[in-house]
Write a protein that holds these residues in place. Structure first.
Motif, short mmCIF file in Angstrom:
data_model
loop_
_atom_site.label_atom_id
_atom_site.label_comp_id
_atom_site.label_asym_id
_atom_site.label_seq_id
_atom_site.Cartn_x
_atom_site.Cartn_y
_atom_site.Cartn_z
N LEU A 1 19.98 -15.17 -36.34
CA LEU A 1 19.96 -14.85 -34.91
C LEU A 1 18.94 -15.67 -34.12
N GLY A 2 18.03 -16.31 -34.83
CA GLY A 2 16.98 -17.06 -34.14
C GLY A 2 15.90 -16.14 -33.60
N LEU A 3 15.71 -15.01 -34.25
CA LEU A 3 14.68 -14.04 -33.87
C LEU A 3 13.65 -13.95 -34.98
N SER A 4 12.52 -13.36 -34.67
CA SER A 4 11.53 -13.11 -35.72
C SER A 4 11.94 -11.83 -36.46
N GLU A 5 11.46 -11.70 -37.69
CA GLU A 5 11.73 -10.48 -38.45
C GLU A 5 11.14 -9.28 -37.74
N SER A 6 10.00 -9.48 -37.09
CA SER A 6 9.34 -8.40 -36.36
C SER A 6 10.21 -7.89 -35.22
N THR A 7 10.82 -8.80 -34.48
CA THR A 7 11.69 -8.40 -33.37
C THR A 7 12.89 -7.63 -33.90
N LEU A 8 13.47 -8.11 -34.98
CA LEU A 8 14.62 -7.43 -35.57
C LEU A 8 14.22 -6.03 -36.05
N ALA A 9 13.03 -5.91 -36.64
CA ALA A 9 12.54 -4.61 -37.10
C ALA A 9 12.35 -3.66 -35.91
N LYS A 10 11.84 -4.17 -34.81
CA LYS A 10 11.64 -3.34 -33.61
C LYS A 10 12.99 -2.86 -33.07
N LEU A 11 14.01 -3.69 -33.17
CA LEU A 11 15.33 -3.29 -32.70
C LEU A 11 15.96 -2.23 -33.60
N ARG A 12 15.43 -2.04 -34.81
CA ARG A 12 15.91 -0.98 -35.71
C ARG A 12 15.22 0.35 -35.45
N MET A 13 14.13 0.35 -34.67
CA MET A 13 13.41 1.59 -34.40
C MET A 13 14.33 2.56 -33.67
N ARG A 14 14.16 3.83 -33.96
CA ARG A 14 15.05 4.86 -33.44
C ARG A 14 15.25 4.79 -31.93
N HIS A 15 14.20 4.58 -31.17
CA HIS A 15 14.33 4.56 -29.71
C HIS A 15 14.89 3.26 -29.16
N ARG A 16 15.05 2.24 -30.00
CA ARG A 16 15.60 0.95 -29.56
C ARG A 16 16.93 0.63 -30.23
N ARG A 17 17.42 1.50 -31.10
CA ARG A 17 18.61 1.20 -31.90
C ARG A 17 19.80 0.75 -31.11
N SER A 18 20.00 1.30 -29.94
CA SER A 18 21.17 0.93 -29.16
C SER A 18 21.06 -0.48 -28.59
N ASP A 19 19.86 -1.08 -28.63
CA ASP A 19 19.66 -2.43 -28.13
C ASP A 19 19.97 -3.51 -29.16
N GLY A 20 19.94 -3.16 -30.43
CA GLY A 20 20.05 -4.17 -31.49
C GLY A 20 21.39 -4.15 -32.20
N PRO A 21 21.55 -5.05 -33.16
CA PRO A 21 22.80 -5.11 -33.93
C PRO A 21 22.92 -3.95 -34.91
N LYS A 22 24.16 -3.62 -35.28
CA LYS A 22 24.41 -2.58 -36.27
C LYS A 22 23.82 -3.01 -37.61
N PHE A 23 23.34 -2.02 -38.36
CA PHE A 23 22.81 -2.30 -39.70
C PHE A 23 23.09 -1.10 -40.59
N ALA A 24 22.97 -1.31 -41.89
CA ALA A 24 23.11 -0.23 -42.86
C ALA A 24 21.81 -0.11 -43.62
N LYS A 25 21.48 1.12 -43.98
CA LYS A 25 20.27 1.36 -44.77
C LYS A 25 20.70 2.14 -46.01
N MET A 26 20.56 1.49 -47.16
CA MET A 26 20.98 2.10 -48.42
C MET A 26 19.79 2.13 -49.36
#
Length: 86
Positions: free
Chosen positions: A28-53
């Motif tokens: 995506l051309g993003l930092s891992e930190s930015t991607l992690a922030k987009l996974r946070m519960r309050h930002r989830r709707s802003d980021g790409p879909k992901f799965a956690k297994m």
């Protein structure tokens, strides 16, 4: 035999390509930190879909592509061509 959608065949990428966060961030051309922030519960709707297994986060490449597409902004057709606003 695996069947692929026309979009997948055209892109040459099957839908089941999974990427770990570091690979997804690079893709995506993003930092891992930015991607992690987009996974946070309050930002989830802003980021790409992901799965956690079992604590492991993975992204499907097709979901990353869909998220990129959703981020495009259409040009404002009401503006006069050549007009610039500063």
């Amino acid at each position: 035999m695996q069947e692929y959608s026309p979009e997948q065949l055209q892109s040459g990428i099957p839908a089941h390509v999974y990427l770990r966060p570091a690979e997804a961030a690079r893709y995506l051309g993003l930092s891992e930190s930015t991607l992690a922030k987009l996974r946070m519960r309050h930002r989830r709707s802003d980021g790409p879909k992901f799965a956690k297994m079992n604590g492991c986060v993975v992204y499907r490449q097709m979901d990353l592509d869909a998220w990129i597409e959703s981020c495009f902004v259409a040009a404002d057709a009401s503006k006069v061509e050549g007009e610039r606003h500063v």
